[in-house]
Design an enzyme around this catalytic site. Structure first.
Site, PDB file in Angstrom:
ATOM      1  N   LYS A 189       0.841  -1.210   0.000  1.00 34.31           N
ATOM      2  CA  LYS A 189       0.000   0.000   0.000  1.00 34.31           C
ATOM      3  C   LYS A 189       0.870   1.251   0.000  1.00 34.31           C
ATOM      4  O   LYS A 189       2.008   1.235   0.483  1.00 34.31           O
ATOM      5  CB  LYS A 189      -0.957   0.034   1.187  1.00 34.31           C
ATOM      6  CG  LYS A 189      -0.320   0.178   2.575  1.00 34.31           C
ATOM      7  CD  LYS A 189      -0.179   1.604   3.090  1.00 34.31           C
ATOM      8  CE  LYS A 189       0.534   1.630   4.436  1.00 34.31           C
ATOM      9  NZ  LYS A 189       1.193   2.767   4.870  1.00 34.31           N
ATOM     10  N   ASP A 195      -2.788  -1.693  10.433  1.00 36.70           N
ATOM     11  CA  ASP A 195      -2.944  -1.588   8.973  1.00 36.70           C
ATOM     12  C   ASP A 195      -3.627  -2.813   8.361  1.00 36.70           C
ATOM     13  O   ASP A 195      -3.912  -2.835   7.165  1.00 36.70           O
ATOM     14  CB  ASP A 195      -1.567  -1.441   8.297  1.00 36.70           C
ATOM     15  CG  ASP A 195      -1.062   0.000   8.330  1.00 36.70           C
ATOM     16  OD1 ASP A 195      -1.872   0.912   8.585  1.00 36.70           O
ATOM     17  OD2 ASP A 195       0.142   0.189   8.089  1.00 36.70           O
TER      18      ASP A 195
HETATM   19  O1  C5P Z   1      -0.866  -1.737  15.368  1.00 39.15           O
HETATM   20  P1  C5P Z   1       0.571  -1.900  15.037  1.00 39.15           P
HETATM   21  O2  C5P Z   1       1.211  -3.009  15.815  1.00 39.15           O
HETATM   22  O3  C5P Z   1       0.849  -1.997  13.586  1.00 39.15           O
HETATM   23  O4  C5P Z   1       1.280  -0.557  15.506  1.00 39.15           O
HETATM   24  C1  C5P Z   1       2.677  -0.452  15.693  1.00 39.15           C
HETATM   25  C2  C5P Z   1       2.991   0.745  16.585  1.00 39.15           C
HETATM   26  O5  C5P Z   1       2.706   1.966  15.886  1.00 39.15           O
HETATM   27  C3  C5P Z   1       2.146   0.830  17.837  1.00 39.15           C
HETATM   28  O6  C5P Z   1       2.747   0.136  18.892  1.00 39.15           O
HETATM   29  C4  C5P Z   1       2.105   2.310  18.124  1.00 39.15           C
HETATM   30  O7  C5P Z   1       3.297   2.706  18.737  1.00 39.15           O
HETATM   31  C5  C5P Z   1       2.118   2.919  16.745  1.00 39.15           C
HETATM   32  N1  C5P Z   1       0.775   3.278  16.234  1.00 39.15           N
HETATM   33  C6  C5P Z   1       0.119   4.383  16.761  1.00 39.15           C
HETATM   34  N2  C5P Z   1      -1.124   4.721  16.274  1.00 39.15           N
HETATM   35  C7  C5P Z   1      -1.691   4.013  15.257  1.00 39.15           C
HETATM   36  C8  C5P Z   1      -1.022   2.900  14.710  1.00 39.15           C
HETATM   37  C9  C5P Z   1       0.210   2.557  15.222  1.00 39.15           C
HETATM   38  O8  C5P Z   1       0.621   5.051  17.673  1.00 39.15           O
HETATM   39  N3  C5P Z   1      -2.888   4.374  14.789  1.00 39.15           N
END
Ligand code: C5P
Length: 288
Positions: free
Chosen positions: A10, A137
């Site tokens: 993406k 994502d």
């Molecule tokens: O959800 P995911 O594990 O992909 O997110 C990785 C990191 O990115 C999270 O631990 C957080 O620190 C940050 N994040 C965030 N806000 C979001 C998505 C991700 O702060 N909407």
């Protein structure tokens, strides 16, 4: 039984951070687009129960640390189906730690395959909800295409298809840590925000020029100096005829939009000489 599924990369046509949440995440407003750069995910049954992962990259995590395995575990947990014996094979083409949701896309492809094999009546919304428990994502990657993603990334609104164009996607050698970059963001201090509503109108009108003019990613504003190569790539893409260029996700990958195939091919050729991880791509529509 062997099932193969494409896991598309993406790009962020826009990325805005609109607030910090009490759960440590951030509220986002992002326009996402799938492109034809893709990993191939193959799921097959095996005799021993449990999920077993193979990949053509030796350094990928193999167990529950891999988002593809995590997605499979969540699928069986949520649906209550006993975990069968499964092999998942990943043929990686999307660069890792690139801001292109390569890992999330692999996880989403696993979810689509498992639905097809084990629970075809599961709605797309439910599959996206399972995805949200795997990573921010993943819900978008389950659906793909042109989408406005809000909240943590799980509130999705399908958008009109992106007007046809060529995309030169260039990943420099460095890697950016997403949590690290989020930590640098002070939402109230962000100087510029994408004009997301105008971008949505341009998409509705099928106005490529209008879309190109509104590409913006707020992470570019807080990117540490050590990643200045991002701005070098942007400038080069513009010099080579891109209508606009922007960083995707938390970077460091940068993409440029081109109307003409010849100009894009020439730009991709020149960029490849400097940055071997350069790809000439086109947008792709939703996967489900
Ligand atoms: O959800 P995911 O594990 O992909 O997110 C990785 C990191 O990115 C999270 O631990 C957080 O620190 C940050 N994040 C965030 N806000 C979001 C998505 C991700 O702060 N909407």
């Amino acid at each position: 039984m062997v099932c193969t599924e494409k896991a598309f990369a993406k790009l962020n046509l826009s990325l805005d951070i609109v607030g910090r949440r009490s759960d440590g995440y951030h509220d986002m407003r992002m326009v996402m687009q799938s492109i034809d750069l893709a990993d191939t995910v193959t799921v097959s049954q095996r005799a021993e129960p449990g999920v077993y992962l193979t990949a053509d990259l030796p350094y990928l995590p193999r167990g529950g640390g891999n988002i593809a395995v995590k997605a499979a575990s969540r699928f069986f947990e949520d649906t209550g189906i006993p975990v069968p014996g499964l092999s998942i094979d990943l043929q990686k083409r999307i660069p890792i730690c690139a801001g292109m949701a390569g890992g999330s896309s692999d996880g989403a492809a696993v979810l689509r395959v498992l639905r097809r094999l084990y629970k075809p009546d599961l709605s797309r919304e439910r599959l996206e909800e399972i995805g949200a428990r795997v990573g921010s994502d993943v819900p978008y990657c389950v659906r793909g295409g042109t989408v406005l993603a809000e909240g943590r990334g799980e509130r999705l609104t399908g958008l009109p298809e992106f007007p046809f164009c060529w995309l030169v996607v260039c990943k420099p050698a460095c890697a950016v840590s997403t949590p690290e970059l989020f930590r640098l963001v002070q939402v109230k201090r962000l100087r510029l925000h994408p004009k997301t509503d105008e971008l949505l109108s341009a998409l509705s009108a099928g106005d490529l020029e209008g879309v190109a003019r509104r590409l913006y990613n707020v992470f570019e504003d807080v990117l540490p100096r050590k990643y200045s190569v991002v701005f070098e790539i942007k400038s080069r893409l513009l010099e080579l005829g891109a209508m606009a260029a922007s960083m995707t996700g938390s970077g460091p990958t940068v993409f440029g939009i081109f109307r003409s195939r010849e100009t894009a091919q020439n730009a991709a050729g020149q960029m490849t000489a400097l940055f071997p991880s350069t790809f000439l791509c086109v947008p792709v529509p939703a996967s489900v």
